[in-house]
Design an enzyme around this catalytic site. Structure first.
Site, PDB file in Angstrom:
ATOM      1  CG  ASP A  11      -1.890   1.156   1.235  1.00  0.00           C
ATOM      2  OD1 ASP A  11      -2.451   1.444   0.157  1.00  0.00           O
ATOM      3  OD2 ASP A  11      -2.100   1.767   2.306  1.00  0.00           O
TER       4      ASP A  11
ATOM      5  CB  CYS B  20     -11.501  -6.544   9.451  1.00  0.00           C
ATOM      6  SG  CYS B  20     -10.631  -7.689  10.554  1.00  0.00           S
TER       7      CYS B  20
ATOM      8  CG  ASP C 183      -1.086   3.399   6.165  1.00  0.00           C
ATOM      9  OD1 ASP C 183      -2.110   3.727   5.551  1.00  0.00           O
ATOM     10  OD2 ASP C 183      -0.364   4.204   6.760  1.00  0.00           O
TER      11      ASP C 183
ATOM     12  CD  GLU D  63      -5.486   0.705  -3.639  1.00  0.00           C
ATOM     13  OE1 GLU D  63      -6.673   0.597  -3.316  1.00  0.00           O
ATOM     14  OE2 GLU D  63      -4.655   1.353  -2.968  1.00  0.00           O
TER      15      GLU D  63
END
Length: 245
Positions: A23, A160, A189, A107
């Site tokens: 991330d 989660c 993060d 991502e």
């Protein structure tokens, strides 16, 4: 007369082995699913004073003069140094991640769209997210490893990674949160990086480039397709009361 040809075949991609989710952010440049955080070098900020002086000096020179040409060259050297420092950092980090892992999940970020935010445009342009993901991709391919891009609309921060429960709201100033369903405490993060890794493994297991952004994971009240990527043990709270968080 004999002619010898040597062909360097590109290694086949493999999906077995260590996987990692990444991330990216502005507080830290990159956060991985194994808990590592890499600080943002802030190259422009380090040279901001020098850039300002060179730009002011350039603005004082008469247009078309030799002094203006020299001032422009000095300013260009500072920008070139910033670019080289950024590329060195990105090469070093991307090589480290590819060398240590078999599957790399990131991502798919819309950098051009994010730069439209005038408050963050300067910081986003400085980090080099696009260049970083490109490096990860071609280095992974060259090493015969697998690089997966997860859709930018995949809800990674608010989900989660353990029980797959998703919170309705998670403002950017909240960096840690506790899942109300399973009680797990998350670093925002690191949890997002773990969700990105799980989603990439789901994509690979299904043999498709489709992501959960178009599936049930984005639709409240339905079962998350992330379940395909998370091993579930007997008696897991995921299926408690016959429902998924």
């Amino acid at each position: 007369m004999s002619l010898v040809l040597e062909f360097c075949a590109k290694p086949m991609s493999k999906v077995d082995g260590k996987a990692i989710g990444i991330d990216v952010g502005l507080n830290h440049f990159a956060i991985t699913s194994n808990g590592s955080k890499y600080n943002h070098p802030r190259h422009v900020a380090k040279h901001e004073g020098n850039l300002k002086r060179k730009q002011q000096n350039l603005s004082r020179k008469q247009k078309g003069s030799q002094n203006r040409i020299k001032a422009k060259q000095k300013l260009a050297k500072v920008h070139s140094k910033i670019t080289r420092c950024r590329e060195d950092f990105l090469h070093e980090l991307s090589s480290k991640i590819v060398n240590e892992n078999q599957v790399i999940a990131v991502e798919n970020i819309n950098v051009k769209g994010m730069v439209g935010n005038h408050n963050l445009a300067k910081a986003i342009s400085d980090v080099g997210w696009g260049m970083f993901t490109t490096m990860l991709k071609y280095k992974a391919e060259w090493e015969g490893k697998t690089s997966v891009e997860v859709d930018r609309f995949f809800v990674s921060s608010k989900t989660c990674h353990g029980c797959l429960n998703r919170v309705d709201s998670l403002p950017l100033d909240i960096r840690q949160w506790t899942c109300q369903y399973c009680g797990s405490h998350h670093d925002r993060d690191i949890n997002a990086a773990k969700c990105i890794k799980n989603e990439a493994l789901r994509i690979l297991s299904l043999g498709t480039s489709d992501t959960a952004c178009g599936g049930n994971v984005r639709q409240p009240g339905k079962t998350s397709v992330l379940l395909d990527a998370v091993p579930v043990e007997s008696g897991s709270p995921i299926f408690a009361n016959g429902r998924v968080g």
